[in-house]
Design a protein around this motif. Structure first.
Motif, PDB file in Angstrom:
ATOM      1  N   TYR A   1       0.595  -1.273  -0.130  1.00 29.16           N
ATOM      2  CA  TYR A   1       0.245   0.031   0.060  1.00 29.16           C
ATOM      3  C   TYR A   1       0.952   1.247   0.075  1.00 29.16           C
ATOM      4  O   TYR A   1       0.311   2.233  -0.552  1.00 29.16           O
ATOM      5  CB  TYR A   1      -1.071  -0.193   1.267  1.00 29.16           C
ATOM      6  CG  TYR A   1      -2.079  -1.134   1.028  1.00 29.16           C
ATOM      7  CD1 TYR A   1      -2.874  -0.877  -0.123  1.00 29.16           C
ATOM      8  CD2 TYR A   1      -2.101  -2.162   2.001  1.00 29.16           C
ATOM      9  CE1 TYR A   1      -4.043  -1.861  -0.185  1.00 29.16           C
ATOM     10  CE2 TYR A   1      -3.102  -3.037   1.847  1.00 29.16           C
ATOM     11  CZ  TYR A   1      -3.935  -2.948   0.752  1.00 29.16           C
ATOM     12  OH  TYR A   1      -5.073  -3.943   0.660  1.00 29.16           O
ATOM     13  N   TRP A   2       2.119   1.300   0.388  1.00 27.97           N
ATOM     14  CA  TRP A   2       2.887   2.287   0.468  1.00 27.97           C
ATOM     15  C   TRP A   2       3.194   2.568  -1.051  1.00 27.97           C
ATOM     16  O   TRP A   2       3.367   3.775  -1.363  1.00 27.97           O
ATOM     17  CB  TRP A   2       4.097   2.265   1.255  1.00 27.97           C
ATOM     18  CG  TRP A   2       4.160   2.394   2.805  1.00 27.97           C
ATOM     19  CD1 TRP A   2       3.973   1.851   3.628  1.00 27.97           C
ATOM     20  CD2 TRP A   2       4.133   3.834   3.220  1.00 27.97           C
ATOM     21  NE1 TRP A   2       3.565   2.364   4.727  1.00 27.97           N
ATOM     22  CE2 TRP A   2       3.723   3.845   4.576  1.00 27.97           C
ATOM     23  CE3 TRP A   2       4.457   5.114   2.645  1.00 27.97           C
ATOM     24  CZ2 TRP A   2       3.937   5.050   5.365  1.00 27.97           C
ATOM     25  CZ3 TRP A   2       4.468   6.183   3.462  1.00 27.97           C
ATOM     26  CH2 TRP A   2       4.060   6.248   4.953  1.00 27.97           C
ATOM     27  N   GLN A   3       3.742   1.471  -1.670  1.00 32.84           N
ATOM     28  CA  GLN A   3       3.794   1.552  -3.166  1.00 32.84           C
ATOM     29  C   GLN A   3       2.834   2.145  -4.135  1.00 32.84           C
ATOM     30  O   GLN A   3       2.942   3.009  -4.868  1.00 32.84           O
ATOM     31  CB  GLN A   3       4.250   0.351  -3.658  1.00 32.84           C
ATOM     32  CG  GLN A   3       4.847   0.158  -5.250  1.00 32.84           C
ATOM     33  CD  GLN A   3       6.025   1.163  -5.292  1.00 32.84           C
ATOM     34  OE1 GLN A   3       6.968   1.041  -4.563  1.00 32.84           O
ATOM     35  NE2 GLN A   3       5.968   1.883  -6.213  1.00 32.84           N
ATOM     36  N   VAL A   4       1.488   1.446  -3.341  1.00 28.76           N
ATOM     37  CA  VAL A   4       0.341   2.176  -4.132  1.00 28.76           C
ATOM     38  C   VAL A   4       0.141   3.597  -4.033  1.00 28.76           C
ATOM     39  O   VAL A   4      -0.236   4.368  -4.806  1.00 28.76           O
ATOM     40  CB  VAL A   4      -1.062   1.349  -3.554  1.00 28.76           C
ATOM     41  CG1 VAL A   4      -2.451   2.053  -3.888  1.00 28.76           C
ATOM     42  CG2 VAL A   4      -1.027  -0.003  -4.268  1.00 28.76           C
ATOM     43  N   GLY A   5       0.420   4.071  -2.834  1.00 27.26           N
ATOM     44  CA  GLY A   5       0.271   5.635  -2.448  1.00 27.26           C
ATOM     45  C   GLY A   5       1.506   6.385  -3.290  1.00 27.26           C
ATOM     46  O   GLY A   5       0.946   7.591  -3.710  1.00 27.26           O
ATOM     47  N   LEU A   6       2.681   5.745  -3.274  1.00 29.87           N
ATOM     48  CA  LEU A   6       3.415   6.474  -4.188  1.00 29.87           C
ATOM     49  C   LEU A   6       3.235   6.666  -5.616  1.00 29.87           C
ATOM     50  O   LEU A   6       3.230   7.628  -6.182  1.00 29.87           O
ATOM     51  CB  LEU A   6       4.903   5.785  -3.956  1.00 29.87           C
ATOM     52  CG  LEU A   6       5.759   5.987  -2.461  1.00 29.87           C
ATOM     53  CD1 LEU A   6       6.912   5.217  -2.491  1.00 29.87           C
ATOM     54  CD2 LEU A   6       5.729   7.138  -2.304  1.00 29.87           C
ATOM     55  N   ASN A   7       2.692   5.488  -6.134  1.00 28.74           N
ATOM     56  CA  ASN A   7       2.228   5.530  -7.293  1.00 28.74           C
ATOM     57  C   ASN A   7       1.206   6.541  -7.664  1.00 28.74           C
ATOM     58  O   ASN A   7       0.980   7.152  -8.973  1.00 28.74           O
ATOM     59  CB  ASN A   7       1.812   3.965  -7.771  1.00 28.74           C
ATOM     60  CG  ASN A   7       2.755   2.999  -8.093  1.00 28.74           C
ATOM     61  OD1 ASN A   7       4.030   3.342  -8.078  1.00 28.74           O
ATOM     62  ND2 ASN A   7       2.308   1.802  -7.708  1.00 28.74           N
ATOM     63  N   THR A   8       0.222   6.509  -6.777  1.00 25.69           N
ATOM     64  CA  THR A   8      -0.814   7.337  -6.858  1.00 25.69           C
ATOM     65  C   THR A   8      -0.264   8.865  -6.854  1.00 25.69           C
ATOM     66  O   THR A   8      -0.990   9.709  -7.742  1.00 25.69           O
ATOM     67  CB  THR A   8      -1.810   7.435  -5.903  1.00 25.69           C
ATOM     68  OG1 THR A   8      -2.182   6.019  -5.634  1.00 25.69           O
ATOM     69  CG2 THR A   8      -3.177   8.300  -5.837  1.00 25.69           C
ATOM     70  N   LEU A   9       0.659   9.028  -5.958  1.00 28.60           N
ATOM     71  CA  LEU A   9       1.221  10.645  -6.001  1.00 28.60           C
ATOM     72  C   LEU A   9       2.024  11.030  -7.151  1.00 28.60           C
ATOM     73  O   LEU A   9       1.789  11.869  -7.791  1.00 28.60           O
ATOM     74  CB  LEU A   9       2.126  10.820  -4.759  1.00 28.60           C
ATOM     75  CG  LEU A   9       1.372  10.815  -3.175  1.00 28.60           C
ATOM     76  CD1 LEU A   9       2.279  10.680  -2.172  1.00 28.60           C
ATOM     77  CD2 LEU A   9       0.423  12.151  -3.101  1.00 28.60           C
ATOM     78  N   TRP A  10       2.660   9.961  -7.863  1.00 26.99           N
ATOM     79  CA  TRP A  10       3.372  10.187  -8.830  1.00 26.99           C
ATOM     80  C   TRP A  10       2.362  10.415 -10.187  1.00 26.99           C
ATOM     81  O   TRP A  10       2.920  11.295 -10.981  1.00 26.99           O
ATOM     82  CB  TRP A  10       4.397   9.058  -9.272  1.00 26.99           C
ATOM     83  CG  TRP A  10       5.171   9.064 -10.370  1.00 26.99           C
ATOM     84  CD1 TRP A  10       5.102   8.350 -11.546  1.00 26.99           C
ATOM     85  CD2 TRP A  10       6.265  10.095 -10.588  1.00 26.99           C
ATOM     86  NE1 TRP A  10       6.210   8.916 -12.533  1.00 26.99           N
ATOM     87  CE2 TRP A  10       6.913   9.839 -11.815  1.00 26.99           C
ATOM     88  CE3 TRP A  10       6.914  11.155  -9.785  1.00 26.99           C
ATOM     89  CZ2 TRP A  10       7.761  10.655 -12.376  1.00 26.99           C
ATOM     90  CZ3 TRP A  10       7.784  11.990 -10.491  1.00 26.99           C
ATOM     91  CH2 TRP A  10       8.173  11.564 -11.608  1.00 26.99           C
ATOM     92  N   LEU A  11       1.328   9.800 -10.125  1.00 22.00           N
ATOM     93  CA  LEU A  11       0.469   9.630 -11.069  1.00 22.00           C
ATOM     94  C   LEU A  11      -0.081  11.325 -11.347  1.00 22.00           C
ATOM     95  O   LEU A  11      -0.081  11.771 -12.318  1.00 22.00           O
ATOM     96  CB  LEU A  11      -0.589   8.714 -11.134  1.00 22.00           C
ATOM     97  CG  LEU A  11      -1.670   8.832 -12.049  1.00 22.00           C
ATOM     98  CD1 LEU A  11      -1.244   8.490 -13.537  1.00 22.00           C
ATOM     99  CD2 LEU A  11      -2.919   7.855 -11.469  1.00 22.00           C
ATOM    100  N   GLY A  12      -0.405  11.706  -9.978  1.00 23.98           N
ATOM    101  CA  GLY A  12      -1.108  12.856  -9.926  1.00 23.98           C
ATOM    102  C   GLY A  12      -0.252  13.992 -10.121  1.00 23.98           C
ATOM    103  O   GLY A  12      -0.489  14.981 -10.898  1.00 23.98           O
ATOM    104  N   VAL A  13       1.102  13.938 -10.031  1.00 25.16           N
ATOM    105  CA  VAL A  13       2.321  15.121 -10.192  1.00 25.16           C
ATOM    106  C   VAL A  13       2.506  14.954 -11.678  1.00 25.16           C
ATOM    107  O   VAL A  13       2.243  16.149 -12.176  1.00 25.16           O
ATOM    108  CB  VAL A  13       3.444  14.646  -9.173  1.00 25.16           C
ATOM    109  CG1 VAL A  13       4.803  15.709  -9.766  1.00 25.16           C
ATOM    110  CG2 VAL A  13       3.287  14.814  -7.832  1.00 25.16           C
ATOM    111  N   THR A  14       2.618  13.716 -12.329  1.00 21.41           N
ATOM    112  CA  THR A  14       2.927  13.929 -13.498  1.00 21.41           C
ATOM    113  C   THR A  14       2.008  14.210 -14.448  1.00 21.41           C
ATOM    114  O   THR A  14       2.231  15.183 -15.475  1.00 21.41           O
ATOM    115  CB  THR A  14       3.276  12.438 -14.197  1.00 21.41           C
ATOM    116  OG1 THR A  14       4.342  11.745 -13.330  1.00 21.41           O
ATOM    117  CG2 THR A  14       3.907  12.312 -15.604  1.00 21.41           C
ATOM    118  N   VAL A  15       0.570  13.827 -14.200  1.00 22.56           N
ATOM    119  CA  VAL A  15      -0.495  14.413 -14.852  1.00 22.56           C
ATOM    120  C   VAL A  15      -0.812  15.982 -14.705  1.00 22.56           C
ATOM    121  O   VAL A  15      -1.008  16.613 -15.780  1.00 22.56           O
ATOM    122  CB  VAL A  15      -1.682  13.638 -14.630  1.00 22.56           C
ATOM    123  CG1 VAL A  15      -2.970  14.091 -15.201  1.00 22.56           C
ATOM    124  CG2 VAL A  15      -1.574  12.053 -15.073  1.00 22.56           C
TER     125      VAL A  15
END
Length: 291
Positions: free
Chosen positions: A72-86
């Motif tokens: 879930y930590w990796q999922v959270g980081l994936n979510t933040l990275w997706l938000g920042v990139t987009v």
């Protein structure tokens, strides 16, 4: 000559009563559509695991499970990275369009603005399927490259995070354009003319005047896109092909596949906490720009 009669001013108490009566419908709608569901979600996140959303025992086990699991930590980081990139690419691509629409004096300005936000008239699901057709292994892009003998094998543009990012950038860019258009009201052509008269070239005028004055609108557009991106579900699910894990997809999986409603509620509350943190940072950044 008769004196002109003026209506007596309303008492302060009556004014407050009128304001309160006008606020009541909106406050009731906010209570029923947001506050009560959030309270239900918070209570469900404190229940014991399983299909029972309201167990008799209150526990923090769901939050411990979410915050101590490396997955879930990796999922959270994936979510933040997706938000920042987009949000970054949506703002970078939408800024020239919004600036042009804000400054143009063309009689076609209304039509051009409508064209810029026209994708919002189409469902995000339909647009995501369109990107699947374009970016698939046998899609338009790979088929064209193969027909031109430019590639020997299909380029992986879908069923991964790259495809999800590309689709979300296009889907959410109209929101960035609208937000930046609303925030570009501070731009004053007289300041640019004065700078040009003092010898500043176009690049310097943009860097020293246009960009600083438009930053509040840029921040608003980035915030809106970021919030929509980290809460997205359909596009990461379809474009990711089950290989892109973000909080939206995991909340759905926990609620409908494993039927662990309390854990899904805890993940949703964590996502809400990310929303709140980002909004606080946005308010501080905005005060810093306006200060």
């Amino acid at each position: 000559m008769s004196a002109t009669a003026y209506p007596a001013e309303c008492p302060a108490g009556r004014n407050r009563l009128i304001v309160l009566m006008l606020l009541v419908p909106g406050l009731l709608a906010l209570l029923c559509t947001f506050l009560l569901p959030m309270a239900w979600l918070a209570r469900a996140s404190l229940s014991a695991g399983g299909m029972t959303a309201f167990g008799s025992e209150l526990t923090l086990a769901n939050y411990r499970a979410a915050l101590t699991d490396p997955f879930y930590w990796q999922v959270g980081l994936n979510t933040l990275w997706l938000g920042v990139t987009v949000s970054v690419f949506a703002v970078l691509l939408g800024y020239p369009i919004a600036l042009f629409l804000a400054r143009t004096q063309s009689r076609w300005r209304g039509v051009l603005t409508a064209l810029a936000v026209a994708p919002l008239l189409t469902s995000a699901v339909v647009r995501t399927y369109g990107w699947m057709v374009l970016l698939g292994d046998r899609g338009v892009i790979n088929s064209t490259l193969a027909a031109l003998s430019l590639t020997d094998a299909p380029i992986r543009l879908s069923n991964n995070s790259l495809g999800a990012n590309i689709a979300l950038i296009e889907i959410l860019m109209p929101y960035a354009i609208l937000a930046m258009l609303a925030g570009f009201g501070r731009l004053n052509p007289a300041l640019e003319e004065a700078a040009a008269m003092l010898g500043a070239n176009r690049l310097r005028v943009f860097w020293r005047i246009i960009l600083p004055l438009s930053l509040p609108g840029v921040l608003t557009g980035a915030l809106l896109v970021f919030v929509l991106a980290i809460s997205s579900f359909v596009t990461p699910r379809l474009m990711g092909g089950g290989r892109v894990f973000v909080l939206g997809t995991e909340i759905y999986s926990e609620a409908t596949v494993t039927l662990n409603w309390p854990l899904a509620a805890a993940l949703a509350m964590i996502l809400l906490g990310i929303f709140s943190t980002v909004i606080v940072l946005y308010q501080r950044a905005l005060r810093g720009l306006e200060g």
